[in-house]
Design a protein around this motif. Structure first.
Motif, short mmCIF file in Angstrom:
data_model
loop_
_atom_site.label_atom_id
_atom_site.label_comp_id
_atom_site.label_asym_id
_atom_site.label_seq_id
_atom_site.Cartn_x
_atom_site.Cartn_y
_atom_site.Cartn_z
N THR A 171 0.85 -1.19 0.00
CA THR A 171 0.00 0.00 0.00
C THR A 171 0.88 1.24 0.00
N GLN A 172 0.51 2.21 -0.80
CA GLN A 172 1.24 3.48 -0.86
C GLN A 172 0.50 4.51 -0.02
N HIS A 173 1.19 5.10 0.94
CA HIS A 173 0.56 6.07 1.83
C HIS A 173 0.94 7.51 1.49
N GLN A 174 1.95 7.68 0.65
CA GLN A 174 2.38 9.03 0.31
C GLN A 174 1.41 9.71 -0.65
N THR A 175 1.39 11.02 -0.60
CA THR A 175 0.68 11.79 -1.61
C THR A 175 1.48 11.67 -2.90
N PRO A 176 0.85 11.34 -4.02
CA PRO A 176 1.59 11.23 -5.27
C PRO A 176 2.31 12.55 -5.58
N HIS A 177 3.57 12.42 -5.97
CA HIS A 177 4.38 13.60 -6.26
C HIS A 177 5.57 13.21 -7.14
N ILE A 178 6.29 14.23 -7.59
CA ILE A 178 7.55 14.03 -8.32
C ILE A 178 8.64 14.69 -7.49
N THR A 179 9.68 13.94 -7.15
CA THR A 179 10.79 14.47 -6.36
C THR A 179 11.83 15.08 -7.28
N ILE A 180 12.13 16.36 -7.06
CA ILE A 180 13.16 17.06 -7.84
C ILE A 180 14.52 16.91 -7.15
N THR A 181 14.55 17.08 -5.84
CA THR A 181 15.80 16.95 -5.08
C THR A 181 15.53 16.14 -3.82
N PHE A 182 16.59 15.56 -3.28
CA PHE A 182 16.50 14.77 -2.05
C PHE A 182 17.84 14.94 -1.35
N SER A 183 17.82 15.53 -0.17
CA SER A 183 19.07 15.86 0.51
C SER A 183 18.88 15.78 2.03
N PRO A 184 19.93 15.37 2.76
CA PRO A 184 19.83 15.37 4.22
C PRO A 184 19.57 16.78 4.76
N ALA A 185 20.11 17.79 4.08
CA ALA A 185 19.89 19.19 4.47
C ALA A 185 20.04 20.04 3.22
N MET A 186 19.24 21.09 3.12
CA MET A 186 19.29 21.94 1.94
C MET A 186 19.45 23.39 2.38
N ALA A 187 20.50 24.01 1.90
CA ALA A 187 20.79 25.41 2.26
C ALA A 187 19.72 26.33 1.66
N ASN A 188 19.42 27.41 2.36
CA ASN A 188 18.41 28.36 1.88
C ASN A 188 18.74 28.90 0.49
N ASP A 189 20.03 29.12 0.20
CA ASP A 189 20.37 29.67 -1.12
C ASP A 189 20.05 28.67 -2.23
N VAL A 190 20.10 27.39 -1.94
CA VAL A 190 19.73 26.37 -2.93
C VAL A 190 18.24 26.45 -3.21
N VAL A 191 17.43 26.57 -2.18
CA VAL A 191 15.99 26.68 -2.35
C VAL A 191 15.65 27.96 -3.12
N GLU A 192 16.30 29.05 -2.77
CA GLU A 192 16.06 30.31 -3.46
C GLU A 192 16.44 30.22 -4.94
N ARG A 193 17.54 29.57 -5.23
CA ARG A 193 17.98 29.40 -6.63
C ARG A 193 17.01 28.52 -7.40
N ALA A 194 16.53 27.47 -6.78
CA ALA A 194 15.53 26.61 -7.42
C ALA A 194 14.26 27.40 -7.71
N ALA A 195 13.86 28.26 -6.79
CA ALA A 195 12.67 29.09 -7.00
C ALA A 195 12.86 30.04 -8.17
N GLU A 196 14.10 30.43 -8.46
CA GLU A 196 14.38 31.29 -9.62
C GLU A 196 14.40 30.50 -10.92
N LEU A 197 15.05 29.33 -10.89
CA LEU A 197 15.28 28.57 -12.11
C LEU A 197 14.12 27.69 -12.58
#
Length: 69
Positions: A33-59
């Motif tokens: 059984t799948q319990h997750q909401t269906p989605h597409i994963t773009i990135t997967f990281s133990p920790a993501m710096a704010n500047d990475v998130v900001e850059r992704a929001a731009e690109l």
């Protein structure tokens, strides 16, 4: 272990329902059984710096029709 940080694309409601129907058919055939909401994963990281998130929001928005939250 801490939960990883990632950027996900969530599907429109109609497409999410289509995926859930596929999950249900797979479950009928013995798949887990799948319990997750269906989605597409773009990135997967133990920790993501704010500047990475900001850059992704731009690109990403010009090339992927999405809203960032």
């Amino acid at each position: 272990m801490a939960s990883p940080e990632n950027i996900l694309l969530h599907l429109p409601q109609e497409e999410e329902q289509q995926v859930r129907e596929i999950f249900a058919k797979l479950e009928e055939r013995g798949f887990p059984t799948q319990h997750q909401t269906p989605h597409i994963t773009i990135t997967f990281s133990p920790a993501m710096a704010n500047d990475v998130v900001e850059r992704a929001a731009e690109l990403l928005p010009p090339v992927i029709p999405a809203s960032f939250r």
